[in-house]
Write a protein that holds these residues in place. Structure first.
Motif: not given
Length: 276
Positions: A68-74, A224-229, A234-247
């Motif tokens: 959804x966020x990528x679609x909005x940003x696009x 949009x994607x920056x706001x979604x990230x 905030x919801x996955x601050x302890x999971x570095x792998x998921x945050x990096x994958x999202x980035x």
């Protein structure tokens, strides 16, 4: 002018050092993205010893609602880039080629937009758009960013039109081509590198815009994607792998656009237009 072997060696050495400084953070994010999910933040560049965890990207995509966020940003980025490019090209042609009273003062009024930080007008802009019922909508992102992009676009394209080959313009006028035809049939095809540079820069600015999205958008459906990230962090601050994958996921479209248009982008940055 010839360059000595020592000068070339020093040049390559300096470029290699700066390349390392630029690539190490990127490699750190990429290695973390393939790490094991559920682990906290680590340090340095350490490639996963237990294999590449491709599932991190699918998990981040699903849990973060990035489709959804990528679609909005696009939608926002493509609309802003197209509309701003067309308007900036026409305005810059008027400032760079035509002569009319007040053109200089009006041009500097456009350039003034480059000096104003977004923080100085985002709150009054919010109340104006709220009065028009444009907050919490993609138009609340598209209209302000189009206006912001016009300042750079007009400044950049005016420089190209000012440096365009005057003999070509005069030849077109002698052949009976009107101003509209000179712009779209002569100068725009000649100025593809300059136009491509403007498109890429505008796309990157629009794609990475965070402050405007934070103020204008409050519902999840229009993020949009920056706001979604930011919310995903905030919801996955302890999971570095998921945050990096999202980035990696939200940076990938910008990388793809740059790779496809890199030659024209670099040509526009280095040379701009052909000069007399």
């Amino acid at each position: 002018m010839t360059t000595s072997r020592t000068d070339r060696t020093m040049t390559y050495f300096v470029l290699a050092v700066f390349s390392v400084f630029s690539l190490v953070p990127l490699l750190g994010v990429l290695s973390s993205a393939f790490g094991k999910s559920g682990q906290g933040a680590g340090g340095g560049v350490a490639w996963p010893s237990d294999g590449l965890h491709w599932s991190n990207f699918a998990k981040a995509w699903t849990q973060g609602h990035f489709s959804t966020y990528l679609g909005n940003s696009a939608v926002v980025a493509v609309t802003v880039v197209v509309v701003a490019a067309v308007l900036a090209t026409m305005a810059a042609y008027a400032f760079g080629v035509m002569r009319f009273p007040g053109s200089t003062a009006l041009f500097y009024l456009f350039v003034l937009g480059l000096t104003l930080p977004a923080e100085s007008f985002v709150i009054p802009l919010y109340f104006d758009l709220r009065a028009l019922n444009l907050t919490d909508s993609l138009w609340g992102m598209i209209l302000p960013q189009t206006a912001q992009s016009l300042a750079f676009g007009v400044f950049w394209m005016r420089t190209y039109f000012r440096n365009s080959v005057g003999s070509v313009i005069e030849a077109a006028r002698i052949d009976g081509v009107r101003s509209w035809g000179i712009l779209w049939r002569v100068l725009v095809p000649m100025g593809r590198p300059a136009i491509t540079t403007m498109l890429v820069v505008t796309f990157m600015w629009t794609w990475n815009e965070f402050l405007l999205a934070l103020v204008m958008i409050s519902d999840d459906a229009h993020r949009t994607v920056p706001l979604g990230l930011a919310f995903f962090q905030g919801a996955h601050s302890s999971d570095n792998a998921l945050l990096s994958a999202a980035c990696v996921l939200i940076a990938l479209p910008v990388v793809i656009v740059y790779v496809i248009l890199q030659r024209s982008f670099i040509a526009g940055m280095l040379s701009g237009a052909v000069k007399e």
